[in-house]
Design an enzyme around this catalytic site. Structure first.
Site, PDB file in Angstrom:
ATOM      1  N   ASP A   1     -13.521   9.009  12.431  1.00 59.98           N
ATOM      2  CA  ASP A   1     -13.248   7.953  11.197  1.00 59.98           C
ATOM      3  C   ASP A   1     -14.270   6.935  10.958  1.00 59.98           C
ATOM      4  O   ASP A   1     -14.358   6.231   9.884  1.00 59.98           O
ATOM      5  CB  ASP A   1     -12.007   7.242  11.783  1.00 59.98           C
ATOM      6  CG  ASP A   1     -10.688   7.816  11.602  1.00 59.98           C
ATOM      7  OD1 ASP A   1     -10.641   8.998  11.299  1.00 59.98           O
ATOM      8  OD2 ASP A   1      -9.591   6.932  11.668  1.00 59.98           O
ATOM      9  N   ILE A  10      -0.174   6.298   4.967  1.00 51.00           N
ATOM     10  CA  ILE A  10       0.375   5.653   6.189  1.00 51.00           C
ATOM     11  C   ILE A  10       1.547   4.576   5.500  1.00 51.00           C
ATOM     12  O   ILE A  10       2.626   4.599   6.320  1.00 51.00           O
ATOM     13  CB  ILE A  10      -0.676   4.781   6.886  1.00 51.00           C
ATOM     14  CG1 ILE A  10      -1.657   5.712   7.647  1.00 51.00           C
ATOM     15  CG2 ILE A  10      -0.188   3.553   7.907  1.00 51.00           C
ATOM     16  CD1 ILE A  10      -2.646   4.944   8.263  1.00 51.00           C
ATOM     17  N   ALA A  55      -7.287  13.121  11.673  1.00 46.04           N
ATOM     18  CA  ALA A  55      -7.571  13.683  13.360  1.00 46.04           C
ATOM     19  C   ALA A  55      -8.444  15.106  13.362  1.00 46.04           C
ATOM     20  O   ALA A  55      -8.903  15.089  14.203  1.00 46.04           O
ATOM     21  CB  ALA A  55      -6.299  13.366  14.152  1.00 46.04           C
ATOM     22  N   VAL A  98      -3.031  -1.285   3.983  1.00 45.97           N
ATOM     23  CA  VAL A  98      -3.834  -1.088   2.582  1.00 45.97           C
ATOM     24  C   VAL A  98      -5.379  -0.221   3.127  1.00 45.97           C
ATOM     25  O   VAL A  98      -6.286  -0.550   2.490  1.00 45.97           O
ATOM     26  CB  VAL A  98      -4.301  -2.646   2.072  1.00 45.97           C
ATOM     27  CG1 VAL A  98      -2.930  -3.245   1.653  1.00 45.97           C
ATOM     28  CG2 VAL A  98      -4.986  -3.245   3.101  1.00 45.97           C
ATOM     29  N   VAL A 113      -0.710  -7.622  -4.623  1.00 50.42           N
ATOM     30  CA  VAL A 113      -0.329  -8.733  -3.641  1.00 50.42           C
ATOM     31  C   VAL A 113      -1.418  -9.678  -3.860  1.00 50.42           C
ATOM     32  O   VAL A 113      -2.402  -9.537  -3.224  1.00 50.42           O
ATOM     33  CB  VAL A 113       0.105  -8.112  -2.311  1.00 50.42           C
ATOM     34  CG1 VAL A 113       0.498  -9.441  -1.387  1.00 50.42           C
ATOM     35  CG2 VAL A 113       1.246  -7.290  -2.415  1.00 50.42           C
ATOM     36  N   GLY A 120       0.839  -1.161  -0.076  1.00 44.19           N
ATOM     37  CA  GLY A 120       0.039  -0.125  -0.055  1.00 44.19           C
ATOM     38  C   GLY A 120       0.904   1.088  -0.032  1.00 44.19           C
ATOM     39  O   GLY A 120       1.671   1.408   1.057  1.00 44.19           O
ATOM     40  N   ALA A 121       0.564   2.145  -1.253  1.00 44.96           N
ATOM     41  CA  ALA A 121       1.610   3.386  -1.405  1.00 44.96           C
ATOM     42  C   ALA A 121       0.617   4.477  -0.800  1.00 44.96           C
ATOM     43  O   ALA A 121       0.611   5.555  -1.653  1.00 44.96           O
ATOM     44  CB  ALA A 121       1.966   3.506  -2.452  1.00 44.96           C
ATOM     45  N   HIS A 159       9.990  38.177   5.393  1.00 44.10           N
ATOM     46  CA  HIS A 159      11.316  37.780   4.860  1.00 44.10           C
ATOM     47  C   HIS A 159      12.305  37.445   5.490  1.00 44.10           C
ATOM     48  O   HIS A 159      12.822  38.254   6.654  1.00 44.10           O
ATOM     49  CB  HIS A 159      11.435  38.859   3.617  1.00 44.10           C
ATOM     50  CG  HIS A 159      12.760  38.288   2.987  1.00 44.10           C
ATOM     51  ND1 HIS A 159      12.644  37.612   1.953  1.00 44.10           N
ATOM     52  CD2 HIS A 159      14.140  38.959   2.976  1.00 44.10           C
ATOM     53  CE1 HIS A 159      14.013  37.525   1.400  1.00 44.10           C
ATOM     54  NE2 HIS A 159      14.689  38.573   2.146  1.00 44.10           N
TER      55      HIS A 159
HETATM   56  P1  FAD Z   1      -9.663   6.805  16.939  1.00 42.59           P
HETATM   57  O1  FAD Z   1      -8.515   7.633  17.282  1.00 42.59           O
HETATM   58  O2  FAD Z   1      -9.404   5.622  16.181  1.00 42.59           O
HETATM   59  O3  FAD Z   1     -10.327   6.738  18.597  1.00 42.59           O
HETATM   60  C1  FAD Z   1     -11.470   5.623  18.894  1.00 42.59           C
HETATM   61  C2  FAD Z   1     -11.344   5.203  20.148  1.00 42.59           C
HETATM   62  O4  FAD Z   1     -12.259   4.800  20.672  1.00 42.59           O
HETATM   63  C3  FAD Z   1     -10.169   4.354  20.440  1.00 42.59           C
HETATM   64  O5  FAD Z   1      -9.452   4.624  21.311  1.00 42.59           O
HETATM   65  C4  FAD Z   1     -10.852   2.978  20.588  1.00 42.59           C
HETATM   66  O6  FAD Z   1     -10.369   2.095  21.544  1.00 42.59           O
HETATM   67  C5  FAD Z   1     -12.337   3.466  21.049  1.00 42.59           C
HETATM   68  N1  FAD Z   1     -13.291   2.564  21.126  1.00 42.59           N
HETATM   69  C6  FAD Z   1     -13.682   1.876  20.071  1.00 42.59           C
HETATM   70  N2  FAD Z   1     -14.729   0.976  20.204  1.00 42.59           N
HETATM   71  C7  FAD Z   1     -15.095   1.276  21.505  1.00 42.59           C
HETATM   72  C8  FAD Z   1     -16.112   0.852  22.369  1.00 42.59           C
HETATM   73  N3  FAD Z   1     -17.017  -0.238  21.913  1.00 42.59           N
HETATM   74  N4  FAD Z   1     -16.141   1.279  23.441  1.00 42.59           N
HETATM   75  C9  FAD Z   1     -15.084   2.072  24.132  1.00 42.59           C
HETATM   76  N5  FAD Z   1     -14.116   2.482  23.472  1.00 42.59           N
HETATM   77  C10 FAD Z   1     -14.191   2.141  22.024  1.00 42.59           C
HETATM   78  N6  FAD Z   1      -4.291  11.672  11.143  1.00 42.59           N
HETATM   79  C11 FAD Z   1      -4.143  12.748  10.815  1.00 42.59           C
HETATM   80  O7  FAD Z   1      -4.735  13.961  10.640  1.00 42.59           O
HETATM   81  N7  FAD Z   1      -2.707  13.269  10.766  1.00 42.59           N
HETATM   82  C12 FAD Z   1      -1.679  12.079  10.863  1.00 42.59           C
HETATM   83  O8  FAD Z   1      -0.664  12.387  10.828  1.00 42.59           O
HETATM   84  C13 FAD Z   1      -2.223  10.717  10.903  1.00 42.59           C
HETATM   85  N8  FAD Z   1      -1.135   9.808  10.980  1.00 42.59           N
HETATM   86  C14 FAD Z   1      -1.634   8.308  11.365  1.00 42.59           C
HETATM   87  C15 FAD Z   1      -0.901   7.496  11.272  1.00 42.59           C
HETATM   88  C16 FAD Z   1      -1.111   6.203  11.401  1.00 42.59           C
HETATM   89  C17 FAD Z   1      -0.120   5.266  11.615  1.00 42.59           C
HETATM   90  C18 FAD Z   1      -2.377   6.031  11.658  1.00 42.59           C
HETATM   91  C19 FAD Z   1      -2.936   4.626  12.016  1.00 42.59           C
HETATM   92  C20 FAD Z   1      -3.425   6.966  11.814  1.00 42.59           C
HETATM   93  C21 FAD Z   1      -3.058   8.148  11.319  1.00 42.59           C
HETATM   94  N9  FAD Z   1      -4.028   9.136  11.253  1.00 42.59           N
HETATM   95  C22 FAD Z   1      -3.366  10.629  10.996  1.00 42.59           C
HETATM   96  C23 FAD Z   1      -5.437   9.081  11.220  1.00 42.59           C
HETATM   97  C24 FAD Z   1      -5.994   9.478  12.715  1.00 42.59           C
HETATM   98  O9  FAD Z   1      -5.116   8.679  13.810  1.00 42.59           O
HETATM   99  C25 FAD Z   1      -7.505   9.211  12.690  1.00 42.59           C
HETATM  100  O10 FAD Z   1      -8.026   9.951  11.791  1.00 42.59           O
HETATM  101  C26 FAD Z   1      -8.044   9.622  13.999  1.00 42.59           C
HETATM  102  O11 FAD Z   1      -7.422   8.982  15.062  1.00 42.59           O
HETATM  103  C27 FAD Z   1      -9.547   9.304  14.000  1.00 42.59           C
HETATM  104  O12 FAD Z   1      -9.923   9.741  15.256  1.00 42.59           O
HETATM  105  P2  FAD Z   1     -11.155   9.028  15.983  1.00 42.59           P
HETATM  106  O13 FAD Z   1     -11.723   9.798  17.154  1.00 42.59           O
HETATM  107  O14 FAD Z   1     -12.483   9.046  14.993  1.00 42.59           O
HETATM  108  O15 FAD Z   1     -10.908   7.632  16.173  1.00 42.59           O
HETATM  109  P1  AMP Z   2      -4.989   4.639   2.056  1.00 44.26           P
HETATM  110  O1  AMP Z   2      -6.341   3.751   1.927  1.00 44.26           O
HETATM  111  O2  AMP Z   2      -4.695   5.569   1.325  1.00 44.26           O
HETATM  112  O3  AMP Z   2      -4.230   3.871   3.235  1.00 44.26           O
HETATM  113  O4  AMP Z   2      -3.868   3.434   0.833  1.00 44.26           O
HETATM  114  C1  AMP Z   2      -3.908   1.952   0.812  1.00 44.26           C
HETATM  115  C2  AMP Z   2      -3.158   1.613  -0.369  1.00 44.26           C
HETATM  116  O5  AMP Z   2      -3.304   0.112  -0.412  1.00 44.26           O
HETATM  117  C3  AMP Z   2      -4.372   1.785  -1.559  1.00 44.26           C
HETATM  118  O6  AMP Z   2      -3.617   2.705  -2.404  1.00 44.26           O
HETATM  119  C4  AMP Z   2      -4.454   0.494  -2.212  1.00 44.26           C
HETATM  120  O7  AMP Z   2      -4.585   0.579  -3.825  1.00 44.26           O
HETATM  121  C5  AMP Z   2      -3.489  -0.346  -1.820  1.00 44.26           C
HETATM  122  N1  AMP Z   2      -3.865  -1.699  -1.864  1.00 44.26           N
HETATM  123  C6  AMP Z   2      -4.723  -2.290  -1.313  1.00 44.26           C
HETATM  124  N2  AMP Z   2      -4.859  -3.602  -1.617  1.00 44.26           N
HETATM  125  C7  AMP Z   2      -3.798  -4.167  -1.903  1.00 44.26           C
HETATM  126  C8  AMP Z   2      -3.109  -5.136  -2.642  1.00 44.26           C
HETATM  127  N3  AMP Z   2      -3.128  -6.562  -2.292  1.00 44.26           N
HETATM  128  N4  AMP Z   2      -1.650  -5.127  -3.116  1.00 44.26           N
HETATM  129  C9  AMP Z   2      -1.217  -3.812  -3.306  1.00 44.26           C
HETATM  130  N5  AMP Z   2      -1.650  -2.736  -2.910  1.00 44.26           N
HETATM  131  C10 AMP Z   2      -3.008  -2.851  -2.229  1.00 44.26           C
END
Ligand code: FAD
Ligand code: AMP
Length: 478
Positions: free
Chosen positions: A319, A192, A327, A277, A245, A188-189, A451
């Site tokens: 999300d 993340i 976030a 992905v 893949v 996945g490019a 500047h």
């Molecule tokens: P989450 O942050 O997923 O929080 C949901 C919470 O609810 C979790 O703690 C979970 O355990 C809890 N929960 C779920 N179900 C239950 C339940 N039934 N009872 C009690 N608790 C529950 N976004 C950016 O904007 N900038 C970035 O640089 C960025 N980098 C990222 C890097 C990575 C590696 C990843 C994985 C994500 C990144 N994101 C980034 C995306 C960002 O983390 C999410 O968009 C954001 O966290 C979403 O917030 P949320 O509150 O909707 O959900």
């Molecule tokens: P994102 O949804 O931005 O995190 O990107 C995930 C990426 O993974 C997308 O660009 C997809 O096209 C890619 N992807 C999903 N399934 C596969 C797979 N089986 N092999 C290679 N790339 C994949």
């Protein structure tokens, strides 16, 4: 009698915790349930973003870029440092300390604002009742006038590549490697995959990124994505597009991956493999069958522009609902819902959500791309300015990339801004503010910028929309 609240929030990620704090600030009796536990098994707040997402990934991205600067670029500016090496456990534990500090901060904010933090799992029942199960199994029902569902998202897994202990990992696992893998595969490019691939590539892994799509970062401005791909390849990442893949086989020490591209089937072996992905809503177990809310076939909860579900006084944010999984989008939705519960008229401007890829150079954008505008039949002018003509970028020894401003051909209103370059994540905020205030490219051009700054490239790109950039030869002038 159930314990009663004005608002119960399920999930304490950026959407849920921001909603909880704002509800409490507005005088509402608020509880926030979250099931997350840290490495030591203690309850933590902050969700994916603080624990396994934005913050830990940026801690490793910043640390690994410092390593690259010291190893490859200090000499260019006249600093010699001898042999530079990496202490991965130290880097990981520093990352963990940052996470700890920030999650403790959320617990402190909950306490200080009188948000009742409830560690455990929440489930929406009928009639605005939430079943709350503590980590020790003890269960009670809580009632609220309003309920906000903010359970966030989780990594998508694909059947051909099941996770395999410490060898095939998701994004969370890729933040925890104990040493630099020699050969790292990333599936996945997307944002993340590229960020995590960058971290380990910078630290010395030989990284291969396998991406099913033929287009690289299709949501990004085409010029920027082309230049970014070139830059990432130059850094050593082997990004294979059109590579789907289809199978994998993991042992305790390595994993063999089969992928298909236009030339047929290939096999490649890695010491570690990151599956990146995409992500899906984390709604497992959150909705009782009779609660009245049914997720769509991809698991998203349907909401209107104010994040209201089909059931009165029940909202869903972050999300788990439509829109980009970011976030800041999650936070603004949480705050909007809290404000609206308290009777205010807050809205989220979905046309003005900045996106960032925290690679080097960074990619950041807001608004429409040229491709989108053309598809919509909108006539527009383009202004651009390259960082290699910007004094501050030269001083910083970091001149890759450019700023592009797209403005409506008739009204000159800014429709999109696209930045590839050092600090693009910071620079894009200027464009977001300009667009929030409906600025024209001329407005931005008439604004004074300090500047020498990288921001001057935003200024010059805005001036160049009408052919009036000062520090470059303009091709067209109006
Ligand atoms: P989450 O942050 O997923 O929080 C949901 C919470 O609810 C979790 O703690 C979970 O355990 C809890 N929960 C779920 N179900 C239950 C339940 N039934 N009872 C009690 N608790 C529950 N976004 C950016 O904007 N900038 C970035 O640089 C960025 N980098 C990222 C890097 C990575 C590696 C990843 C994985 C994500 C990144 N994101 C980034 C995306 C960002 O983390 C999410 O968009 C954001 O966290 C979403 O917030 P949320 O509150 O909707 O959900
Ligand atoms: P994102 O949804 O931005 O995190 O990107 C995930 C990426 O993974 C997308 O660009 C997809 O096209 C890619 N992807 C999903 N399934 C596969 C797979 N089986 N092999 C290679 N790339 C994949």
């Amino acid at each position: 009698m159930n314990k009663k609240y004005d608002v119960i929030i399920i999930g304490a990620g950026p959407a849920g915790y921001a909603a909880a704090i704002r509800c409490a600030q507005l005088g509402l009796k608020t509880a926030c349930i979250d099931k997350s536990l840290d490495k030591e098994g203690k309850p933590v707040y902050g969700g994916t973003c603080l624990n396994w997402g934005c913050i830990p990934s940026k801690a490793l991205l910043d640390a690994s870029q410092k390593f690259v600067d010291a190893r490859d670029h200090f000499a260019e500016v006249g600093i010699s440092v001898g042999k530079v090496s990496v202490d991965v456990p130290k880097m990981i534990s520093r990352k963990d300390d940052i996470v700890k500090g920030l999650t403790a901060g959320i617990a402190g904010l909950f306490k200080g604002n009188n948000v009742e933090a409830l560690p455990g799992t929440g489930k929406l029942l009928a009639d605005r009742v939430v079943e709350y199960v503590q980590h020790n199994g003890s269960t009670e029902n809580l009632s609220a006038d309003n309920i906000i569902l903010a359970p966030g998202s989780q990594p998508i897994d694909i059947p051909p590549v099941p996770l395999a202990d410490n060898v095939v990992v998701d994004s969370t696992g890729a933040l925890e490697f104990e040493s630099v893998p020699k050969r790292l595969g990333v599936i996945g490019a997307g944002v993340i995959g590229l960020e995590l691939g960058s971290v380990w590539s910078r630290l010395g892994s030989s990284v291969v990124v396998l991406e099913a799509l033929k287009d690289f970062l299709p949501m990004v401005d085409q010029r920027l994505s082309r230049d970014a791909l070139k830059a990432f390849k130059k850094q050593g990442m082997d990004i294979r597009l059109g590579a789907r893949v289809t199978a994998s086989k993991a042992t305790k020490k390595q994993v063999a991956v089969i992928y298909e591209d236009a030339e047929g089937e290939h096999q490649v072996k890695f010491d570690k493999l990151v599956v990146a992905v995409g992500r899906k809503p984390a709604i497992n177990g959150i909705l009782a069958a009779d609660c009245g809310i049914v997720p769509d076939d991809r698991g998203f909860l349907s909401v209107d522009e104010f994040c209201a579900t089909n059931i009165p006084n029940i909202y869903a944010v972050g999300d788990t609902v439509r829109g980009p999984m970011l976030a800041h989008k999650a936070t603004e939705e949480g705050v909007m819902v809290a404000d609206r519960i308290a009777g205010q008229k807050t809205m989220v401007n979905y046309d003005c959500i900045p996106s960032v890829v925290y690679t080097h150079p960074e990619i950041a954008w807001v608004g429409k791309t040229e491709r989108e505008l053309k598809k919509e039949g909108v006539k527009f002018n383009v202004g651009s300015f390259a960082f290699n003509a910007n004094g501050r970028a030269m001083a910083a020894n970091d001149t890759d990339g450019l700023v592009k401003v797209l403005a409506d051909a008739e009204s000159d209103r800014i429709l999109g801004v696209h930045i590839l370059g050092n600090q693009a994540s910071e620079l894009i905020a200027q464009a977001v503010i300009a667009m929030e205030f409906d600025a024209s490219a001329e407005d931005l051009g008439l604004t004074m910028f300090a500047h020498p700054t990288l921001s001057e490239a935003v200024h010059e790109a805005a001036l160049s929309v009408s052919g009036h950039a000062i520090h470059m030869l303009n091709r067209k002038r109006k």
